[in-house]
Design a protein around this motif. Sequence first.
Motif, PDB file in Angstrom:
ATOM      1  N   PHE A 231     -20.863 -18.817 120.893  1.00 34.53           N
ATOM      2  CA  PHE A 231     -21.782 -17.795 120.404  1.00 34.53           C
ATOM      3  C   PHE A 231     -21.834 -16.660 121.096  1.00 34.53           C
ATOM      4  O   PHE A 231     -22.568 -15.653 120.907  1.00 34.53           O
ATOM      5  N   MET A 232     -21.157 -16.290 122.353  1.00 37.70           N
ATOM      6  CA  MET A 232     -21.111 -15.269 123.121  1.00 37.70           C
ATOM      7  C   MET A 232     -20.890 -14.007 122.523  1.00 37.70           C
ATOM      8  O   MET A 232     -21.665 -12.910 122.721  1.00 37.70           O
ATOM      9  N   ALA A 233     -20.018 -13.877 121.697  1.00 38.80           N
ATOM     10  CA  ALA A 233     -19.493 -12.861 120.968  1.00 38.80           C
ATOM     11  C   ALA A 233     -20.718 -12.346 120.187  1.00 38.80           C
ATOM     12  O   ALA A 233     -21.124 -11.013 120.152  1.00 38.80           O
ATOM     13  N   GLN A 234     -21.217 -13.046 119.339  1.00 44.44           N
ATOM     14  CA  GLN A 234     -22.473 -13.009 118.549  1.00 44.44           C
ATOM     15  C   GLN A 234     -23.503 -12.221 119.598  1.00 44.44           C
ATOM     16  O   GLN A 234     -24.691 -11.305 118.903  1.00 44.44           O
ATOM     17  N   LEU A 235     -24.021 -13.024 120.703  1.00 43.46           N
ATOM     18  CA  LEU A 235     -24.909 -12.575 121.574  1.00 43.46           C
ATOM     19  C   LEU A 235     -24.782 -11.056 122.236  1.00 43.46           C
ATOM     20  O   LEU A 235     -25.742 -10.480 122.379  1.00 43.46           O
ATOM     21  N   VAL A 236     -23.430 -10.968 122.382  1.00 42.66           N
ATOM     22  CA  VAL A 236     -23.251  -9.631 122.945  1.00 42.66           C
ATOM     23  C   VAL A 236     -23.577  -8.599 121.770  1.00 42.66           C
ATOM     24  O   VAL A 236     -24.006  -7.345 122.247  1.00 42.66           O
ATOM     25  N   ASP A 237     -23.109  -8.778 120.678  1.00 35.56           N
ATOM     26  CA  ASP A 237     -23.118  -7.829 119.458  1.00 35.56           C
ATOM     27  C   ASP A 237     -24.800  -7.633 119.172  1.00 35.56           C
ATOM     28  O   ASP A 237     -25.246  -6.576 119.093  1.00 35.56           O
ATOM     29  N   GLU A 238     -25.489  -8.735 119.439  1.00 38.24           N
ATOM     30  CA  GLU A 238     -26.808  -8.645 119.236  1.00 38.24           C
ATOM     31  C   GLU A 238     -27.669  -8.034 120.280  1.00 38.24           C
ATOM     32  O   GLU A 238     -28.652  -7.264 120.096  1.00 38.24           O
ATOM     33  N   ARG A 239     -27.172  -7.988 121.409  1.00 40.18           N
ATOM     34  CA  ARG A 239     -27.692  -7.554 122.700  1.00 40.18           C
ATOM     35  C   ARG A 239     -27.670  -5.915 122.336  1.00 40.18           C
ATOM     36  O   ARG A 239     -28.632  -5.226 122.816  1.00 40.18           O
ATOM     37  N   ILE A 240     -26.488  -5.399 121.784  1.00 29.79           N
ATOM     38  CA  ILE A 240     -26.569  -3.846 121.531  1.00 29.79           C
ATOM     39  C   ILE A 240     -27.627  -3.520 120.961  1.00 29.79           C
ATOM     40  O   ILE A 240     -28.314  -2.300 121.084  1.00 29.79           O
ATOM     41  N   TYR A 241     -27.986  -4.132 119.757  1.00 28.18           N
ATOM     42  CA  TYR A 241     -29.010  -3.719 119.011  1.00 28.18           C
ATOM     43  C   TYR A 241     -30.293  -3.767 119.752  1.00 28.18           C
ATOM     44  O   TYR A 241     -31.225  -3.005 119.477  1.00 28.18           O
ATOM     45  N   VAL A 242     -30.415  -4.975 120.458  1.00 26.71           N
ATOM     46  CA  VAL A 242     -31.768  -5.104 121.137  1.00 26.71           C
ATOM     47  C   VAL A 242     -31.971  -4.087 122.012  1.00 26.71           C
ATOM     48  O   VAL A 242     -33.115  -3.689 122.334  1.00 26.71           O
ATOM     49  N   LYS A 243     -31.023  -3.593 122.971  1.00 26.78           N
ATOM     50  CA  LYS A 243     -31.125  -2.455 123.765  1.00 26.78           C
ATOM     51  C   LYS A 243     -31.531  -1.368 123.241  1.00 26.78           C
ATOM     52  O   LYS A 243     -32.470  -0.437 123.689  1.00 26.78           O
ATOM     53  N   TYR A 244     -30.794  -0.863 121.962  1.00 24.95           N
ATOM     54  CA  TYR A 244     -31.461   0.284 121.420  1.00 24.95           C
ATOM     55  C   TYR A 244     -32.790   0.103 120.886  1.00 24.95           C
ATOM     56  O   TYR A 244     -33.694   1.189 120.914  1.00 24.95           O
ATOM     57  N   GLU A 245     -33.223  -0.924 120.331  1.00 26.78           N
ATOM     58  CA  GLU A 245     -34.716  -1.294 119.845  1.00 26.78           C
ATOM     59  C   GLU A 245     -35.813  -1.229 121.012  1.00 26.78           C
ATOM     60  O   GLU A 245     -36.803  -0.761 120.741  1.00 26.78           O
ATOM     61  N   THR A 246     -35.228  -2.140 121.951  1.00 27.87           N
ATOM     62  CA  THR A 246     -36.203  -1.850 123.352  1.00 27.87           C
ATOM     63  C   THR A 246     -36.415  -0.760 123.945  1.00 27.87           C
ATOM     64  O   THR A 246     -37.251  -0.355 124.480  1.00 27.87           O
TER      65      THR A 246
END
Length: 139
Positions: free
Chosen positions: A67-82
């Motif tokens: 799941f690491m690849a999915q978490l890294v991709d999700e982290r990019i969106y989280v950084k923008y939104e936060t």
Amino acid sequence: QVAVVLARKARITCRNPLAGLLTVLMPCLMGTMLGSVFQGIGDKMFLQQVPFFFILVTGSCFQSMGFMAQLVDERIYVKYETSEALYSEWVIALASFCVDVPIALVGASAQILIAYQFSGFPGELFETIFGWTLLVFLV
């Protein structure tokens, strides 16, 4: 804030059923493969049983690495939104925990159960083996 982000995370997860399905299906396949390789190992000597436990525990330990690849991709969106102060990081962490961990637990439990059924160990040992293997998965 938590309810909105949690509902969003649940909707995103439901929109991609393949991700949720793979989270459960791949461990089932791994449990079947591991169980078929070590079928009937419960009737053997202890030293012959050690590889079964080692692979079962090691597989549970590294199961979430997929799941690491999915978490890294999700982290990019989280950084923008936060960065835009839409929500704080702990809210998305809590939402991910509430949605992703139960799905992963179902997959890990299925893998352990399937492999155990193939192994031929007596039923009295199931709680101990299941508990320790699942504990390693959670760590």
